[in-house]
Design a protein around this motif. Structure first.
Motif, PDB file in Angstrom:
ATOM      1  N   PHE A   1      -3.776  21.178  -1.349  1.00  0.00           N
ATOM      2  CA  PHE A   1      -3.203  20.129  -0.502  1.00  0.00           C
ATOM      3  C   PHE A   1      -2.066  19.454  -1.234  1.00  0.00           C
ATOM      4  O   PHE A   1      -2.130  19.246  -2.451  1.00  0.00           O
ATOM      5  N   LEU A   2      -1.007  19.114  -0.503  1.00  0.00           N
ATOM      6  CA  LEU A   2       0.116  18.376  -1.062  1.00  0.00           C
ATOM      7  C   LEU A   2       0.557  17.332  -0.052  1.00  0.00           C
ATOM      8  O   LEU A   2       0.970  17.666   1.063  1.00  0.00           O
ATOM      9  N   ALA A   3       0.455  16.063  -0.446  1.00  0.00           N
ATOM     10  CA  ALA A   3       0.796  14.965   0.455  1.00  0.00           C
ATOM     11  C   ALA A   3       2.293  14.698   0.461  1.00  0.00           C
ATOM     12  O   ALA A   3       2.992  14.960  -0.522  1.00  0.00           O
ATOM     13  N   LYS A   4       2.789  14.166   1.567  1.00  0.00           N
ATOM     14  CA  LYS A   4       4.164  13.677   1.610  1.00  0.00           C
ATOM     15  C   LYS A   4       4.289  12.471   0.679  1.00  0.00           C
ATOM     16  O   LYS A   4       3.392  11.625   0.636  1.00  0.00           O
ATOM     17  N   PRO A   5       5.383  12.358  -0.054  1.00  0.00           N
ATOM     18  CA  PRO A   5       5.549  11.196  -0.941  1.00  0.00           C
ATOM     19  C   PRO A   5       5.549   9.866  -0.199  1.00  0.00           C
ATOM     20  O   PRO A   5       5.070   8.869  -0.714  1.00  0.00           O
ATOM     21  N   TRP A   6       6.105   9.850   1.021  1.00  0.00           N
ATOM     22  CA  TRP A   6       6.198   8.604   1.787  1.00  0.00           C
ATOM     23  C   TRP A   6       5.596   8.850   3.169  1.00  0.00           C
ATOM     24  O   TRP A   6       6.293   8.845   4.170  1.00  0.00           O
ATOM     25  N   SER A   7       4.295   9.032   3.224  1.00  0.00           N
ATOM     26  CA  SER A   7       3.647   9.388   4.481  1.00  0.00           C
ATOM     27  C   SER A   7       3.671   8.234   5.479  1.00  0.00           C
ATOM     28  O   SER A   7       3.285   7.104   5.154  1.00  0.00           O
TER      29      SER A   7
ATOM     30  N   ALA B   1       0.829  -1.206   0.000  1.00  0.00           N
ATOM     31  CA  ALA B   1       0.000   0.000   0.000  1.00  0.00           C
ATOM     32  C   ALA B   1       0.859   1.249   0.000  1.00  0.00           C
ATOM     33  O   ALA B   1       0.610   2.216  -0.714  1.00  0.00           O
ATOM     34  N   ARG B   2       1.911   1.221   0.829  1.00  0.00           N
ATOM     35  CA  ARG B   2       2.783   2.390   0.900  1.00  0.00           C
ATOM     36  C   ARG B   2       3.538   2.576  -0.416  1.00  0.00           C
ATOM     37  O   ARG B   2       3.770   3.689  -0.866  1.00  0.00           O
ATOM     38  N   ARG B   3       3.932   1.466  -1.035  1.00  0.00           N
ATOM     39  CA  ARG B   3       4.646   1.564  -2.316  1.00  0.00           C
ATOM     40  C   ARG B   3       3.762   2.226  -3.370  1.00  0.00           C
ATOM     41  O   ARG B   3       4.209   3.091  -4.124  1.00  0.00           O
TER      42      ARG B   3
ATOM     43  N   PRO C   1      15.855  14.667  -3.646  1.00  0.00           N
ATOM     44  CA  PRO C   1      14.507  14.918  -3.137  1.00  0.00           C
ATOM     45  C   PRO C   1      14.287  14.231  -1.801  1.00  0.00           C
ATOM     46  O   PRO C   1      14.797  13.134  -1.553  1.00  0.00           O
ATOM     47  N   THR C   2      13.548  14.881  -0.929  1.00  0.00           N
ATOM     48  CA  THR C   2      13.262  14.333   0.396  1.00  0.00           C
ATOM     49  C   THR C   2      11.756  14.081   0.528  1.00  0.00           C
ATOM     50  O   THR C   2      10.998  14.268  -0.415  1.00  0.00           O
ATOM     51  N   ASN C   3      11.357  13.696   1.706  1.00  0.00           N
ATOM     52  CA  ASN C   3       9.952  13.355   1.952  1.00  0.00           C
ATOM     53  C   ASN C   3       9.120  14.558   2.373  1.00  0.00           C
ATOM     54  O   ASN C   3       7.922  14.413   2.625  1.00  0.00           O
TER      55      ASN C   3
END
Length: 441
Positions: A221-227, A4-6, A266-268
């Protein structure tokens, strides 16, 4: 990494890559997301649930997933129930911007505030906080137009509060979303800000966006890439930053979504930057919201992330110079964020010494005007008690003035179990200030 996270990461990465190819980048709306083909795996129902919580229109191969807008959660509210019905009638491929401007009912903020108080009647009252007026505030005759009220707040992601953060003195019942959301709304509705900057938002599409739109705000809204929220069972999707502005006060010129970098990687962590046009004064105001890397040991990364954001803001404000520039040749700029950094850290010094001419609004609460509050977050975890100043509202001091600020609750008001609690919904305090454009001299 769990599947799911992937999938969430792949969706976010595809979105960010697309955004980075545009000079003016629009906020990513999951309503247009398509599940990557490489995410075909057993357990696709969970990804379907996560995308459903975001309002995404998608099909998971091999599974029956009927995607619809997520319900509001508490049917006891007449206003919110009506709003939920309205949302369920909106086509899923409708963009966030369109949802802001049509097909939504208008909410009466006073009635919604009364409903919030009614929903919270069994909880103790929020700490009383007063507006403080700095003694050296700029006289009214040197200001352009009425004040602009800005609120900055890390509201605590629901998945993290219930599933990962481990607030050992806070009962799980106090974190129940059906009531906690009313505590958050009550805080916002009490102060009626013109600009709202939030972090750790994981109920944007099913709660904050529709409610704020119906109250007259435009949201991004902008989500973190790896929340980290996606590691929690029964999560509501990834958390991220949200920025709202009152449409009656501002019009939007530019939105830029940033994935912050450190040493060219790039970071999270992310940031939303918007250039707004004030309808009352004709002035431009650039607003940014961000949330830097948390925890000790990551000071160098936070410093690099801050430097990347400041560089982006310098480039943006340089492009927008013109007739709207105030005295001193600087564009008015407000930067709100949970920097996860004490004033002693290098990233704080970067902001304070930036060529953008930024200053921290909450220093004005101190007697010398140079000292930050003793804390903006106070929590107790199994690792111990943490009382820190991590949250800030930065502003360009030569073109903007701070008219008043919301004070910081005392230790007695916060209580021995600290935050969050039955009377306060987050482990971070909201910051609020009224700012004005300085008249050119």
């Amino acid at each position: 990494m769990n599947p799911a996270r992937r999938c969430s990461a792949l969706l976010s990465q595809a979105c960010i890559s697309k955004l980075e190819g545009s000079a003016t980048r629009r906020a990513f709306s999951p309503a247009s997301a398509v599940l990557p083909s490489r995410c075909h795996y057993p357990g696709g129902e969970k990804v379907g649930r996560q995308l459903k919580s975001l309002g995404a229109s998608t099909t998971v191969p091999g599974h029956n997933v009927n995607v619809s807008v997520c319900p509001m959660g508490n049917n006891s509210s007449r206003l919110l129930s009506a709003l939920a019905q309205t949302l369920n009638s909106i086509p899923l491929d409708q963009t966030e911007e369109n949802l802001d401007q049509k097909d939504v009912i208008e909410l009466d903020p006073d009635q919604l505030l009364r409903e919030s108080k009614e929903a919270l009647r069994r909880r103790p009252a929020r700490p009383r906080r007063d507006l403080i007026y700095p003694k050296d505030a700029v006289p009214c005759r040197h200001k352009l137009g009425p004040s602009i009220r800005v609120i900055q707040w890390n509201i605590l992601a629901q998945a993290l509060g219930e599933g990962k953060d481990g607030f050992i003195r806070c009962p799980l019942e106090a974190l129940n979303w059906k009531e906690r959301k009313y505590l958050i709304l009550e805080e916002i509705l009490t102060y009626r800000p013109d600009i709202v900057c939030l972090q750790e938002v994981d109920h944007y599409y099913d709660t904050f966006q529709p409610i704020m739109a119906s109250l007259g705000y435009h949201g991004s809204f902008l989500a973190k890439p790896w929340s980290p929220c996606l590691d929690v069972e029964q999560n509501n999707g990834p958390d991220g930053c949200a920025l709202f502005y009152r449409r009656s006060r501002f019009s939007l010129q530019t939105t830029i979504n940033l994935r912050l970098s450190a040493m060219m990687l790039p970071t999270n962590q992310v940031a939303i930057v918007q250039v707004l046009n004030c309808r009352l004064t004709g002035q431009q105001l650039c607003v940014a919201v961000t949330h830097l890397k948390a925890r000790s040991g990551w000071e160098r990364l936070r410093s690099a992330q801050g430097a990347d954001l400041l560089q982006s803001l310098q480039s943006l404000t340089a492009k927008n110079r013109g007739s709207h520039v105030q005295s001193g040749g600087t564009n008015p700029l407000v930067v709100c964020g949970d920097l996860n950094a004490e004033p002693s850290e290098d990233v704080y010094r970067r902001f304070r010494s930036s060529p953008l001419g930024l200053d921290s609004a909450y220093k004005l609460l101190s007697t010398d005007g140079q000292t930050e509050p003793p804390y903006t977050t106070w929590k107790i975890r199994s690792s111990g008690e943490s009382c820190s100043t991590l949250d800030y509202i930065w502003y360009t001091r030569n073109v903007l003035s701070v008219d008043c600020l919301l004070d910081i609750p005392t230790e007695e008001q916060i209580g021995p179990d600290r935050l969050p609690s039955f009377h306060y919904p987050s482990d971070h305090l909201s910051l609020l200030c009224d700012i004005s454009f300085r008249e050119a001299l």
